[in-house]
Design a protein around this motif. Sequence first.
Motif, PDB file in Angstrom:
ATOM      1  N   GLU A  86       0.851  -1.052  -0.143  1.00 43.75           N
ATOM      2  CA  GLU A  86       0.130   0.033  -0.125  1.00 43.75           C
ATOM      3  C   GLU A  86       0.933   1.060  -0.101  1.00 43.75           C
ATOM      4  OE1 GLU A  86      -4.053   1.070   2.169  1.00 43.75           O
ATOM      5  OE2 GLU A  86      -2.518   0.878   3.431  1.00 43.75           O
ATOM      6  N   ALA A  87       2.142   1.246   0.776  1.00 41.02           N
ATOM      7  CA  ALA A  87       2.725   2.269   0.752  1.00 41.02           C
ATOM      8  C   ALA A  87       3.593   2.776  -0.472  1.00 41.02           C
ATOM      9  CB  ALA A  87       3.971   2.283   1.874  1.00 41.02           C
ATOM     10  N   ILE A  88       3.994   1.592  -1.340  1.00 47.07           N
ATOM     11  CA  ILE A  88       4.591   1.836  -2.554  1.00 47.07           C
ATOM     12  C   ILE A  88       3.573   2.230  -3.554  1.00 47.07           C
ATOM     13  CG2 ILE A  88       5.495   0.505  -4.578  1.00 47.07           C
ATOM     14  CD1 ILE A  88       6.689  -1.246  -2.567  1.00 47.07           C
ATOM     15  N   ASP A  89       2.562   1.704  -3.567  1.00 44.57           N
ATOM     16  CA  ASP A  89       1.363   2.277  -4.303  1.00 44.57           C
ATOM     17  C   ASP A  89       1.044   3.688  -4.464  1.00 44.57           C
ATOM     18  OD1 ASP A  89       1.507  -0.290  -5.762  1.00 44.57           O
ATOM     19  OD2 ASP A  89      -0.198  -0.869  -4.657  1.00 44.57           O
ATOM     20  N   ASN A  90       0.722   3.914  -3.043  1.00 41.97           N
ATOM     21  CA  ASN A  90       0.421   5.220  -2.662  1.00 41.97           C
ATOM     22  C   ASN A  90       1.629   6.373  -2.830  1.00 41.97           C
ATOM     23  OD1 ASN A  90      -2.031   4.529  -1.408  1.00 41.97           O
ATOM     24  ND2 ASN A  90      -1.341   4.422   0.667  1.00 41.97           N
ATOM     25  N   ALA A  91       2.649   6.043  -3.033  1.00 43.28           N
ATOM     26  CA  ALA A  91       3.729   6.914  -3.511  1.00 43.28           C
ATOM     27  C   ALA A  91       4.110   6.889  -5.153  1.00 43.28           C
ATOM     28  CB  ALA A  91       5.100   6.234  -2.591  1.00 43.28           C
ATOM     29  N   GLY A  92       3.031   6.295  -5.585  1.00 41.53           N
ATOM     30  CA  GLY A  92       3.148   6.310  -7.026  1.00 41.53           C
ATOM     31  C   GLY A  92       3.965   5.130  -7.830  1.00 41.53           C
ATOM     32  N   GLY A  93       4.382   4.357  -7.049  1.00 37.33           N
ATOM     33  CA  GLY A  93       5.011   3.046  -7.727  1.00 37.33           C
ATOM     34  C   GLY A  93       3.998   1.962  -7.846  1.00 37.33           C
ATOM     35  N   ASP A  94       4.651   1.093  -8.526  1.00 36.14           N
ATOM     36  CA  ASP A  94       3.786  -0.257  -8.606  1.00 36.14           C
ATOM     37  C   ASP A  94       4.122  -1.636  -7.900  1.00 36.14           C
ATOM     38  OD1 ASP A  94       2.102  -2.473  -9.767  1.00 36.14           O
ATOM     39  OD2 ASP A  94       2.839  -1.979 -11.654  1.00 36.14           O
ATOM     40  N   SER A  95       3.716  -2.019  -6.918  1.00 37.14           N
ATOM     41  CA  SER A  95       4.062  -2.729  -5.911  1.00 37.14           C
ATOM     42  C   SER A  95       3.886  -4.382  -6.330  1.00 37.14           C
ATOM     43  CB  SER A  95       3.380  -2.644  -4.598  1.00 37.14           C
ATOM     44  OG  SER A  95       1.823  -3.102  -4.644  1.00 37.14           O
ATOM     45  N   SER A  96       3.159  -4.335  -7.633  1.00 39.42           N
ATOM     46  CA  SER A  96       3.141  -5.658  -8.159  1.00 39.42           C
ATOM     47  C   SER A  96       4.473  -5.994  -8.796  1.00 39.42           C
ATOM     48  CB  SER A  96       2.044  -5.762  -9.318  1.00 39.42           C
ATOM     49  OG  SER A  96       2.394  -4.825 -10.156  1.00 39.42           O
ATOM     50  N   LYS A  97       5.499  -5.068  -8.991  1.00 41.29           N
ATOM     51  CA  LYS A  97       6.764  -5.316  -9.506  1.00 41.29           C
ATOM     52  C   LYS A  97       7.664  -5.515  -8.703  1.00 41.29           C
ATOM     53  CE  LYS A  97       5.684  -2.195 -13.739  1.00 41.29           C
ATOM     54  NZ  LYS A  97       6.028  -1.058 -14.346  1.00 41.29           N
ATOM     55  N   THR A  98       7.407  -5.241  -7.295  1.00 42.88           N
ATOM     56  CA  THR A  98       8.307  -5.442  -6.333  1.00 42.88           C
ATOM     57  C   THR A  98       8.650  -7.021  -6.179  1.00 42.88           C
ATOM     58  OG1 THR A  98       7.658  -3.473  -5.146  1.00 42.88           O
ATOM     59  CG2 THR A  98       8.909  -4.979  -3.974  1.00 42.88           C
ATOM     60  N   GLU A  99       9.909  -7.593  -5.801  1.00 41.82           N
ATOM     61  CA  GLU A  99      10.173  -8.990  -5.541  1.00 41.82           C
ATOM     62  C   GLU A  99      10.254  -8.974  -4.032  1.00 41.82           C
ATOM     63  OE1 GLU A  99      13.597 -12.195  -6.082  1.00 41.82           O
ATOM     64  OE2 GLU A  99      14.013 -10.241  -7.030  1.00 41.82           O
TER      65      GLU A  99
END
Length: 326
Positions: A165-178
């Motif tokens: 949620e933190a990554i997505d809220n910051a404008g990133g795409d957490s589905s790409k995080t390993e």
Amino acid sequence: MNITKFPRPLKVLALGALASLALTACGGSSDADTAGDGTVRVAVFPSFNALGPRTADLEGVFDKHGLDVELVTVATPGEATPQLLGGKIEFALMDMVSPIIAKTEGVDLVMAAPGAVGAAAKDDGLTSGRFWVRADSPIQSVADLENATFGIPQTKGQLWLDVREAIDNAGGDSSKTEFVEVPNTLAALRSGSVDVVTTAEPSGTATLNDPDLRVLDHFVNAGGDLSYAYVTTPRYAAENAENVEKFRDAVVEANTMLAEQDGLAAEVAATYIEVDPAILSQAIYPKFPTTPITEDNINSTLDRMVRYGLVQEADAPAPGDMIVGG
């Protein structure tokens, strides 16, 4: 009551293991194993999230409410669940995700009292949740974590939800995080096997002076809503309604003391967490709810679980079914 000291919080087992461990307990001992001796046994972690009953014990709140309570230390919800089902304990501290996952897998648990709430940022921007990278890391923002290898104690759990949620809220795409499960997050970060990790308090405060690591940013546990609760079985709740009510009221009263008395959290934490008192005084503590659990609290967790695929919307339990008397 003597409280045993423990060095640091321990990681949570995978949610699938929680359910399987719980199910194996169903064929073992019964609720009658410990019933009748008058003692209410509460499983807690050696972490700040357990400060409610620790305070109630030390400050005589349980005695005031007519409860003889024994605090039993466990490492994980997976360890506590079979003990709940087998009648070895009456209540257990769990993150909000674990009992909901258990419910969807046929293990019936209900929440009886509020544990802790994710603390919103202070005026200086600090929260108890911290992202750590190595001092020389090229990562400069939470959004950059979409391309990072993230070391985490447990995937597909509450902390995993917080990070995504933190990554997505910051404008990133957490589905790409390993995401990689590691038993010691800071050691994995120092070794270079992962790019980023989180810490729980007081480990985060204790790490601030490490020259090899730096804080990337902060995040709020459970989106700022209820992050931990005390769980029991529907059977115990039905057969011991008075005890459940007393326990809930005692925890809420102790939580209110923690919310209103500066320094009390650090004082109580020092009785069971072996850390320099100076660190405990500087550490960031969760908030402690001063009202019983509501369906809105459950819905907050369910919304995040559905959003990130931990449970299908069609399979999600009704919020009222997750609360004693709901």
